[in-house]
Design a protein around this motif. Structure first.
Motif, PDB file in Angstrom:
ATOM      1  N   VAL A 125      39.350  37.267  41.937  1.00  0.00           N
ATOM      2  CA  VAL A 125      38.796  38.609  41.674  1.00  0.00           C
ATOM      3  C   VAL A 125      39.735  39.595  41.357  1.00  0.00           C
ATOM      4  CG1 VAL A 125      37.210  40.241  42.364  1.00  0.00           C
ATOM      5  CG2 VAL A 125      36.531  37.875  42.684  1.00  0.00           C
ATOM      6  N   HIS A 153      30.881  40.237  39.575  1.00  0.00           N
ATOM      7  CA  HIS A 153      31.999  39.364  40.008  1.00  0.00           C
ATOM      8  C   HIS A 153      31.446  38.317  41.190  1.00  0.00           C
ATOM      9  CE1 HIS A 153      31.105  42.529  42.967  1.00  0.00           C
ATOM     10  NE2 HIS A 153      31.861  41.341  43.906  1.00  0.00           N
ATOM     11  N   THR A 209      37.865  46.732  41.434  1.00  0.00           N
ATOM     12  CA  THR A 209      37.759  45.334  41.479  1.00  0.00           C
ATOM     13  C   THR A 209      38.990  44.787  42.361  1.00  0.00           C
ATOM     14  OG1 THR A 209      36.503  45.353  39.507  1.00  0.00           O
ATOM     15  CG2 THR A 209      37.388  43.189  40.477  1.00  0.00           C
ATOM     16  N   GLY A 264      34.985  38.164  36.442  1.00  0.00           N
ATOM     17  CA  GLY A 264      35.103  38.754  37.788  1.00  0.00           C
ATOM     18  C   GLY A 264      35.001  40.035  37.799  1.00  0.00           C
ATOM     19  N   TYR A 315      38.168  35.235  46.199  1.00  0.00           N
ATOM     20  CA  TYR A 315      38.353  36.783  46.221  1.00  0.00           C
ATOM     21  C   TYR A 315      39.759  37.288  45.806  1.00  0.00           C
ATOM     22  CZ  TYR A 315      34.096  37.627  48.730  1.00  0.00           C
ATOM     23  OH  TYR A 315      32.838  37.739  49.336  1.00  0.00           O
ATOM     24  N   GLY A 371      38.694  43.117  45.888  1.00  0.00           N
ATOM     25  CA  GLY A 371      38.873  41.554  45.747  1.00  0.00           C
ATOM     26  C   GLY A 371      40.127  41.383  46.984  1.00  0.00           C
ATOM     27  N   THR A 392      38.300  31.663  33.741  1.00  0.00           N
ATOM     28  CA  THR A 392      38.018  32.939  33.871  1.00  0.00           C
ATOM     29  C   THR A 392      38.859  33.768  32.836  1.00  0.00           C
ATOM     30  OG1 THR A 392      39.758  32.917  35.503  1.00  0.00           O
ATOM     31  CG2 THR A 392      37.473  32.993  36.380  1.00  0.00           C
TER      32      THR A 392
END
Length: 489
Positions: free
Chosen positions: A308, A226, A285, A221, A305, A289, A249
């Motif tokens: 992420v 992502h 990120t 991500g 999110y 996120g 992930t």
């Protein structure tokens, strides 16, 4: 003995997954039994293997230089344990969550086969083997997103597939290039890059390595690849969302770790534009996120999110390339997996018991499902990083490690971004608890509802308790992880 257990770790979920895939109309009781038995045996084998010496095993050779082989070390033990126990608890939960659904045996089959692919990747001896299982993990986990067969789930599955395969092609470009500049594609502490060859083509190698990490980062991500996470998680069944977010992930995290510390070597990258760009992307990120999670009302999408953001905490630690930062990153692999599985299973229980999917609908939920909401609250405190919960320990080491990088601006910007993200995490998780337990005087009392069978609330309770206890008694794990990391740097 240890080689036999290593083979069994790969064969148990593979055999059970294939059996359930072939008998996809198996009665629920039989499918549940095979599924849980396979996951339980996998967890027991993993537990045994944690205390055995390292093992190496060649499976087969494609050419004289391309071999598919397994080997274990301390890092592989971390990821094996996260996968085995994470899948076990999510799997037990799935037996009740999927009770009224369709294609249960098929769902179980792909969960088991995804676990098998992750085991192969975790225990890979070289870059070729890891890439092979990395691709298998993508192809075998995609049906988990596709399970409901709705138009939305099909689009989400295709997006997940395209992002993952596109990223894998970038990674494959890096593998092709590095093969000519390394003494071996086997992982080794400090890397295997040939210094003389690399010096002659350093600019090219820096670009290729940068793109390779971005490619593997699609699974984790990392911005800009992502986008599949917030699309895939809301449509996948909650147990699938849990393992996708918390475990699958991490395949991207492991691939990046192996590429940097097992092939290239931190010394080649430290202080370069490549390291600076990676840290900048990871911090972007983290912040992005957290902001998107703060603004999102759909519960599972909010948690997506959040993933992420939180996974890029780990990547920030790996990219800072200091002993403390890498230790914090590896600790966060464990802590995030535990906490995020708990949070996604909480979301699944809310969906099953109350048929609610949005945060704005959860007002007063503490009167209906108090035990489940308390478990959510404890896990949420861990994700925020409030001591003594687990997340505080990993984020402490991440911040210390970032300060020690010596990189101008980024050495202080990283802790600031992590702190701001922690505040945003509190902003998107704690209101669920506050409005759940304290809905206000104008809120009509709701009757307490069934919080599900033990198969649903027990995994949530175990994960919640573990997220607190492992933070309180983190000392031995921190010392072991630090001793594991220092030789790599």
């Amino acid at each position: 003995m240890n080689a036999v257990i290593l083979v069994c770790l790969l064969l148990v979920p593979t055999a059970a997954g294939i059996a359930l895939a072939l008998w996809n109309h198996a009665p629920k009781r039989i499918a549940d039994t095979v599924f849980v038995a396979a996951l339980s045996l996998e967890a027991l084998l993993t537990l045994a293997y944690l205390f055995l010496p390292d093992a190496a095993l060649r499976l087969f050779s494609m050419t004289d230089t391309l071999t598919v082989a397994l080997a274990t070390d301390g890092v592989s033990r971390i990821f094996l344990a996260v996968g085995a126990f994470g899948f076990l608890l999510a799997g037990v939960y799935a037996t009740r969550y999927m009770a009224h659904g369709t294609r249960q045996a098929s769902f179980y089959a792909f969960l088991l086969l995804s676990l098998a692919a992750l085991v192969g990747m975790d225990a890979s001896q070289n870059l070729i083997t890891m890439y092979l299982f990395f691709e298998c993990a993508t192809l075998l986990s995609m049906p988990l997103v596709l399970h409901d067969r709705t138009e939305e789930s099909i689009r989400a599955a295709m997006k997940y597939l395209f992002y993952s395969i596109g990223g894998a092609f970038l990674a494959l470009l890096a593998i092709f290039t590095l093969a000519s500049y390394t003494s071996s594609l086997d992982f080794a502490a400090g890397g295997t890059l040939d210094a003389a060859k690399a010096a002659a083509h350093r600019p090219l190698l820096e670009i290729v390595i940068f793109l390779g990490v971005i490619g593997f980062g699609a699974k984790a991500g990392l911005y800009p690849l992502h986008g599949w996470l917030p699309t895939a998680h809301p449509v996948a069944p909650a147990p699938a969302s849990a393992v996708l977010s918390a475990v699958i992930t991490k395949a991207g995290v492991l691939a990046i770790f192996r590429l940097i510390y097992g092939i290239v070597g931190a010394a080649f990258l430290r202080g370069t534009w490549v390291q600076i760009a990676w840290i900048a992307l990871a911090l972007l990120t983290v912040f992005m996120g957290s902001m998107m999670a703060y603004r999102e009302d759909v519960l599972k999408k909010r948690l997506a999110y959040s993933s992420v953001s939180q996974i890029s905490y780990i990547l920030t630690g790996l990219f800072c390339m200091t002993p403390e930062s890498v230790t914090g990153g590896l600790l966060h692999v464990i802590f995030h997996a535990c906490i995020k599985i708990c949070l996604f299973l909480f979301a699944g229980s809310v969906i099953v018991n109350l048929n609610k999917t949005r945060v704005s609908e959860l007002r007063g939920i503490g009167k209906q499902m108090p035990v489940t909401l308390w478990a959510f609250t404890i896990a949420a405190l861990g994700l925020i990083g409030i001591p003594p919960a687990a997340g505080f320990v990993s984020k402490w080491y991440l911040a210390i490690g970032a300060l020690d990088t010596g990189l101008p601006v980024l050495n202080w910007l990283a802790p600031v971004v992590l702190l701001v993200s922690a505040l945003l995490t509190a902003g998107y998780l704690l209101p669920i608890t506050i409005s759940g337990f304290f809905p206000g005087r104008d809120f009509a009392p709701l009757p307490r509802t069934d919080e599900g069978t033990p198969a649903m609330w027990l995994p949530i309770g175990i994960l919640s308790a573990f997220s607190l206890l492992i933070g309180i008694f983190a000392g031995p794990l921190v010392d072991w992880t630090m001793a594991l990391v220092r030789p790599l740097l």
